[in-house]
Design a protein around this motif. Sequence first.
Motif, PDB file in Angstrom:
ATOM      1  N   PRO A   7       0.830  -1.208   0.000  1.00  0.00           N
ATOM      2  CA  PRO A   7       0.000   0.000   0.000  1.00  0.00           C
ATOM      3  C   PRO A   7       0.868   1.264   0.000  1.00  0.00           C
ATOM      4  O   PRO A   7       2.009   1.246   0.468  1.00  0.00           O
ATOM      5  N   ASP A  11      -1.991   5.272   2.638  1.00  0.00           N
ATOM      6  CA  ASP A  11      -3.109   4.338   2.782  1.00  0.00           C
ATOM      7  C   ASP A  11      -2.959   3.376   3.957  1.00  0.00           C
ATOM      8  O   ASP A  11      -3.817   2.523   4.181  1.00  0.00           O
ATOM      9  N   THR A  16      -1.320  -0.170  11.805  1.00  0.00           N
ATOM     10  CA  THR A  16      -0.429  -0.913  10.917  1.00  0.00           C
ATOM     11  C   THR A  16       0.898  -0.190  10.776  1.00  0.00           C
ATOM     12  O   THR A  16       1.964  -0.822  10.792  1.00  0.00           O
ATOM     13  N   LEU A  37       2.846  -6.965   3.187  1.00  0.00           N
ATOM     14  CA  LEU A  37       1.789  -7.558   4.002  1.00  0.00           C
ATOM     15  C   LEU A  37       0.865  -6.495   4.608  1.00  0.00           C
ATOM     16  O   LEU A  37      -0.274  -6.809   4.967  1.00  0.00           O
ATOM     17  N   ALA A  39      -0.762  -4.457   3.157  1.00  0.00           N
ATOM     18  CA  ALA A  39      -1.962  -4.349   2.319  1.00  0.00           C
ATOM     19  C   ALA A  39      -3.136  -5.075   2.958  1.00  0.00           C
ATOM     20  O   ALA A  39      -4.297  -4.730   2.713  1.00  0.00           O
ATOM     21  N   ASN A  40      -2.839  -6.073   3.787  1.00  0.00           N
ATOM     22  CA  ASN A  40      -3.863  -6.789   4.538  1.00  0.00           C
ATOM     23  C   ASN A  40      -3.405  -6.810   6.000  1.00  0.00           C
ATOM     24  O   ASN A  40      -2.673  -7.715   6.412  1.00  0.00           O
ATOM     25  N   PRO A  41      -3.804  -5.801   6.787  1.00  0.00           N
ATOM     26  CA  PRO A  41      -3.325  -5.697   8.161  1.00  0.00           C
ATOM     27  C   PRO A  41      -3.552  -6.956   9.008  1.00  0.00           C
ATOM     28  O   PRO A  41      -2.746  -7.258   9.888  1.00  0.00           O
ATOM     29  N   THR A  42      -4.596  -7.714   8.718  1.00  0.00           N
ATOM     30  CA  THR A  42      -4.836  -8.944   9.474  1.00  0.00           C
ATOM     31  C   THR A  42      -3.765  -9.983   9.170  1.00  0.00           C
ATOM     32  O   THR A  42      -3.268 -10.652  10.072  1.00  0.00           O
ATOM     33  N   VAL A  43      -3.385 -10.106   7.905  1.00  0.00           N
ATOM     34  CA  VAL A  43      -2.310 -11.037   7.544  1.00  0.00           C
ATOM     35  C   VAL A  43      -1.006 -10.590   8.204  1.00  0.00           C
ATOM     36  O   VAL A  43      -0.271 -11.413   8.766  1.00  0.00           O
ATOM     37  N   GLU A  45      -0.653  -8.919  10.929  1.00  0.00           N
ATOM     38  CA  GLU A  45      -0.790  -9.209  12.360  1.00  0.00           C
ATOM     39  C   GLU A  45      -0.581 -10.704  12.637  1.00  0.00           C
ATOM     40  O   GLU A  45       0.092 -11.082  13.600  1.00  0.00           O
ATOM     41  N   SER A 166       4.382 -13.315  -4.128  1.00  0.00           N
ATOM     42  CA  SER A 166       4.586 -11.896  -4.407  1.00  0.00           C
ATOM     43  C   SER A 166       5.801 -11.640  -5.290  1.00  0.00           C
ATOM     44  O   SER A 166       5.832 -10.658  -6.024  1.00  0.00           O
TER      45      SER A 166
END
Length: 180
Positions: A7, A11, A16, A37, A39-43, A45, A166
Amino acid sequence: MARLTAPAPADIDAKTQGALDAIAKQFGFAPSMFTMLAANPTVLEIVMGLQGSIAKLLDAKTRHTIALAVSQSNGCRYCQALHGFISSNLGGMSAGEIELARTGTSSDPKRAAVAKFAQQLIETRGQVSDEDLAVIREVGYIDPEIQAIVTIAVVTLLTNYLNNVSDTVADVPGADHQSA
């Protein structure tokens, strides 16, 4: 060029960004894997939580040996570079030991056995033989430690897969000098 995008800094939410800042403080830079990673804060984390948890398993050089052996087996250039950097700069491993770990061995007999076991674990998708277990036990590992070895290998496998998908750009200091 990476196939998954990170990101834009604007953004990234504050929580994060705080996690990325903590990583940068620990390593001296924010490795591109973590910014990707984000880009998906849950991933992010999940990965950070797993890595924090495995830091409680076994000793650091053994964990690094497992990560290097697994990353080599999976052909993850990014993880080979990052784990090489971490092993050398934060883990006190020599360049020679890092190279040995990548080939599934070590000058230390116990770590040599764990490196080979970790690679067998990956290559057999967890279907190690009774002989593989006997060898790791012969050097002194007990069942709870074998569980730890498997756990470290699987967490490494997760980041290998994320970085292989990636094709994360190796932004690790000295990465151009690392084996792949």
